[in-house]
Design a protein around this motif. Structure first.
Motif, PDB file in Angstrom:
ATOM      1  N   GLY A  10       0.671  -0.989  -0.113  1.00 55.81           N
ATOM      2  CA  GLY A  10       0.291   0.210   0.587  1.00 55.81           C
ATOM      3  C   GLY A  10       0.995   1.554   0.079  1.00 55.81           C
ATOM      4  O   GLY A  10       0.511   2.202  -0.284  1.00 55.81           O
ATOM      5  N   THR A  11       1.985   1.109   0.566  1.00 60.08           N
ATOM      6  CA  THR A  11       3.052   2.545   0.086  1.00 60.08           C
ATOM      7  C   THR A  11       2.502   3.753   1.161  1.00 60.08           C
ATOM      8  O   THR A  11       2.362   4.357   0.151  1.00 60.08           O
ATOM      9  CB  THR A  11       3.652   2.711  -0.981  1.00 60.08           C
ATOM     10  N   GLY A  12       1.902   4.086   1.776  1.00 61.50           N
ATOM     11  CA  GLY A  12       0.305   4.689   2.780  1.00 61.50           C
ATOM     12  C   GLY A  12       0.272   5.260   2.298  1.00 61.50           C
ATOM     13  O   GLY A  12       0.272   6.374   2.056  1.00 61.50           O
ATOM     14  N   ILE A  13      -0.551   4.507   0.594  1.00 62.27           N
ATOM     15  CA  ILE A  13      -1.556   4.893  -0.392  1.00 62.27           C
ATOM     16  C   ILE A  13      -0.899   6.435  -1.507  1.00 62.27           C
ATOM     17  O   ILE A  13      -0.255   6.919  -1.422  1.00 62.27           O
ATOM     18  CB  ILE A  13      -2.581   6.334   0.273  1.00 62.27           C
ATOM     19  N   ALA A  14       0.257   5.282  -1.701  1.00 63.86           N
ATOM     20  CA  ALA A  14       0.712   5.160  -2.923  1.00 63.86           C
ATOM     21  C   ALA A  14       1.903   6.811  -2.384  1.00 63.86           C
ATOM     22  O   ALA A  14       1.653   7.386  -3.332  1.00 63.86           O
ATOM     23  CB  ALA A  14      -0.095   6.139  -4.144  1.00 63.86           C
ATOM     24  N   VAL A  15       2.241   6.097  -1.345  1.00 60.00           N
ATOM     25  CA  VAL A  15       3.648   7.886  -1.240  1.00 60.00           C
ATOM     26  C   VAL A  15       4.510   7.386  -1.429  1.00 60.00           C
ATOM     27  O   VAL A  15       5.935   7.157  -2.264  1.00 60.00           O
ATOM     28  CB  VAL A  15       3.508   8.792   0.386  1.00 60.00           C
ATOM     29  N   CYS A  16       5.513   5.905  -0.662  1.00 59.51           N
ATOM     30  CA  CYS A  16       6.597   5.505  -0.849  1.00 59.51           C
ATOM     31  C   CYS A  16       7.087   4.429  -2.143  1.00 59.51           C
ATOM     32  O   CYS A  16       6.459   3.594  -2.353  1.00 59.51           O
ATOM     33  CB  CYS A  16       6.569   5.034   0.470  1.00 59.51           C
ATOM     34  N   ASN A  17       6.817   5.163  -3.546  1.00 64.35           N
ATOM     35  CA  ASN A  17       7.261   4.675  -4.388  1.00 64.35           C
ATOM     36  C   ASN A  17       8.558   4.368  -4.539  1.00 64.35           C
ATOM     37  O   ASN A  17       8.703   3.337  -5.281  1.00 64.35           O
ATOM     38  CB  ASN A  17       7.286   5.680  -5.851  1.00 64.35           C
ATOM     39  N   THR A  18       9.611   5.239  -3.705  1.00 66.03           N
ATOM     40  CA  THR A  18      10.635   4.411  -3.722  1.00 66.03           C
ATOM     41  C   THR A  18      11.333   3.457  -3.037  1.00 66.03           C
ATOM     42  O   THR A  18      12.143   3.974  -1.592  1.00 66.03           O
ATOM     43  CB  THR A  18      11.477   5.426  -3.603  1.00 66.03           C
ATOM     44  N   GLY A  19       9.999   2.837  -1.944  1.00 66.46           N
ATOM     45  CA  GLY A  19      10.257   2.347  -0.904  1.00 66.46           C
ATOM     46  C   GLY A  19      10.018   3.073   0.519  1.00 66.46           C
ATOM     47  O   GLY A  19      10.059   4.482   0.627  1.00 66.46           O
ATOM     48  N   HIS A  20      10.340   2.211   1.135  1.00 69.99           N
ATOM     49  CA  HIS A  20      10.476   3.401   3.092  1.00 69.99           C
ATOM     50  C   HIS A  20      11.775   3.691   3.256  1.00 69.99           C
ATOM     51  O   HIS A  20      12.913   2.583   3.162  1.00 69.99           O
ATOM     52  CB  HIS A  20       9.796   2.348   3.930  1.00 69.99           C
ATOM     53  N   ALA A  21      12.334   4.826   3.638  1.00 69.40           N
ATOM     54  CA  ALA A  21      13.597   5.172   4.375  1.00 69.40           C
ATOM     55  C   ALA A  21      14.285   4.334   3.458  1.00 69.40           C
ATOM     56  O   ALA A  21      15.306   3.518   3.456  1.00 69.40           O
ATOM     57  CB  ALA A  21      13.993   4.175   5.618  1.00 69.40           C
ATOM     58  N   HIS A  22      14.618   5.201   2.027  1.00 63.82           N
ATOM     59  CA  HIS A  22      15.462   4.823   0.635  1.00 63.82           C
ATOM     60  C   HIS A  22      16.558   5.468   1.659  1.00 63.82           C
ATOM     61  O   HIS A  22      16.406   6.692   1.698  1.00 63.82           O
ATOM     62  CB  HIS A  22      14.469   5.569  -0.078  1.00 63.82           C
ATOM     63  N   PRO A  23      17.567   5.223   1.705  1.00 64.05           N
ATOM     64  CA  PRO A  23      19.212   5.514   2.122  1.00 64.05           C
ATOM     65  C   PRO A  23      19.325   7.048   1.542  1.00 64.05           C
ATOM     66  O   PRO A  23      20.154   7.827   1.970  1.00 64.05           O
ATOM     67  CB  PRO A  23      20.606   4.487   1.750  1.00 64.05           C
ATOM     68  N   LYS A  24      18.935   7.001   0.788  1.00 64.00           N
ATOM     69  CA  LYS A  24      19.729   8.054  -0.516  1.00 64.00           C
ATOM     70  C   LYS A  24      18.220   9.198  -0.266  1.00 64.00           C
ATOM     71  O   LYS A  24      18.601  10.395  -0.235  1.00 64.00           O
ATOM     72  CB  LYS A  24      19.570   8.644  -2.342  1.00 64.00           C
TER      73      LYS A  24
END
Ligand SMILES: Cc1ncc(COP(=O)(O)O)c(C=O)c1O
Length: 427
Positions: free
Chosen positions: A46-60
């Motif tokens: 669900g990515t918090g409703i289409a928010v974390c397209n680049t995943g959670h806590a992406h290092p960059k």
């Protein structure tokens, strides 16, 4: 502290209107995996409703936000601007579909972006009317609630509503609503309710999100473009849910080749930091006078820095292409389910990694099965999954996995989903 204890504390102090789908309290999240306060692991579709397209806590994204936070977190874009906002505007105006010269504004939430589109369109046209679509979702603020095309739960108890907003049907092939019906309704509206030269804007989602992942047919978008050109109406594409690689292109309007006049962006823009934007044709964007647009936090430097990192990741990791690969993997599994349960699965829809499965009763698409959808959501957490529902009739499961999801985590998640759906559908 357990999930249950936290849920009790939440219910005592946070009003029920701000409800939560899962009584699962997040402790930590990494790419497509989420761990709750009890140490349980979930795969996040669900990515918090289409928010974390680049995943959670992406290092960059984390590094970019941390570095910016350490330099300064706020100066107000309307007082002392900063390079990060200018660079982000340069990049987004280049990436937005169409070849016209464009400008940007930054705000904090999706609804705010939509509201600002309406302000800009009204200032540009000096007209009052706005046309939206049945089943569309544009936000929960007063004006955007008015634009939203669904009563419960978004409008119920919240009237009176803002004036000069009109709704027409949105094509849903599965329910026999065709493009021609939407266009006939528009023509009727121009006869019955408002003259076209009194209409400031038409707003449409290229794929309805909350409404059920129904894509707007290209012939509808083409006809709207012609109609807007003919009558000087501003065409707004609400890309808040569809943007940033989600549908296999940076923005979903690119599938149709139609250039909207204004585009809303939010959600996937900044990896979870609150940021939203309106990007549009320069001559329209410049209609409001200085000071007429903006807000204290709009275009926060930390969010802009995160957004620049998000754009780098989408480009460097080919996330648009990845969205198609992920979407195909879902579609294969869901289509197999449809074949095995033809009486219950009404349709599988997929554009990139915007994927949905719609449920019905008795093999009849006009008997939507919202109860089944709720049953699946109710069991998802126990199966280690975070799933979202949607749909005009509440009978759609939607999948919005991170576009960075690892191949093995995706397969694990799909296996879990298969077990869950087959157990419920066979019951
Ligand atoms: C298409 C669309 N427009 C507008 C919004 C509102 O955005 P926000 O919740 O950030 O205000 C949403 C949120 O789900 C959305 O999907």
């Amino acid at each position: 502290m357990t999930n249950q204890q936290l849920q009790q504390r939440k219910q005592a102090v946070i009003a029920r209107g701000q409800g939560n789908l899962y009584p699962v309290y997040v402790q930590q999240a990494k790419n497509a995996e989420v761990w709750d306060v009890e140490g349980n692991r979930y795969i996040d579709f669900g990515t918090g409703i289409a928010v974390c397209n680049t995943g959670h806590a992406h290092p960059k994204v984390v590094a970019a936000a941390q570095a910016q936070l350490a330099r300064f977190s706020h100066s107000c874009l309307m007082i002392n601007p900063y390079a990060e906002a200018v660079e982000l505007a340069e990049r987004l105006t280049r990436l937005a579909p169409g070849s016209s010269a464009k400008k940007a504004i930054f705000v904090s939430t999706g609804a705010e972006a939509v509201e600002n589109c309406i302000k800009i369109a009204r200032a540009h046209t000096r007209r009052r009317g706005v046309i939206a679509f049945n089943g569309g979702f544009h936000g929960r603020t007063n004006l955007t609630m008015g634009l939203t095309g669904k009563v419960a739960p978004y409008k119920h108890l919240f009237g009176p509503f803002p004036a000069d907003i009109y709704h027409v049907p949105f094509p849903m092939a599965a329910h026999g609503i065709r493009t021609e019906q939407a266009l006939v309704a528009l023509r009727n509206l121009f006869k019955v309710a408002i003259a076209p030269d009194d209409v400031a804007a038409i707003i449409i989602e290229p794929v309805q999100g909350e409404g059920g992942f129904y894509p707007a047919p290209p012939e509808l978008l083409k006809a709207l473009r012609q109609l807007c050109d003919q009558h000087g109406i501003v065409l707004i594409a609400d890309e808040i849910q569809t943007g940033f690689g989600r549908t296999g292109k940076m923005f979903a309007m690119a599938h149709s080749g139609i250039e909207p006049d204004l585009i809303t962006m939010a959600k996937g823009i900044a990896g979870g930091l609150p940021l939203a934007a309106v990007i549009g044709k320069s001559e329209i964007m410049d209609a409001p006078l200085p000071g007429g647009l903006g807000g204290t936090y709009g275009g926060s430097p930390v969010a802009c820095a995160a957004a620049l990192a998000v754009l780098d990741i989408i480009e460097q990791d080919n996330l648009c292409q990845q969205a198609n690969v992920i979407g195909e993997a879902f579609a294969v599994r869901l289509t197999a389910l449809q074949q095995d349960f033809p009486q219950r699965v009404a349709e599988v829809r997929q554009l990139g990694a915007m994927i949905a499965i719609e449920f019905m009763q008795n093999g009849d698409k006009e008997q939507p099965d919202a109860a089944l959808t709720q049953q699946i959501i109710g069991k998802a957490a126990a199966h280690g999954l975070i799933l979202l529902s949607c749909g005009f009739y509440g009978n759609v499961l939607r999948f919005l996995p991170p576009l960075t999801i690892e191949a093995d985590v995706l397969q694990q998640g799909l296996d879990k989903l298969d077990v869950l759906l087959r157990s419920v559908l066979a019951a």
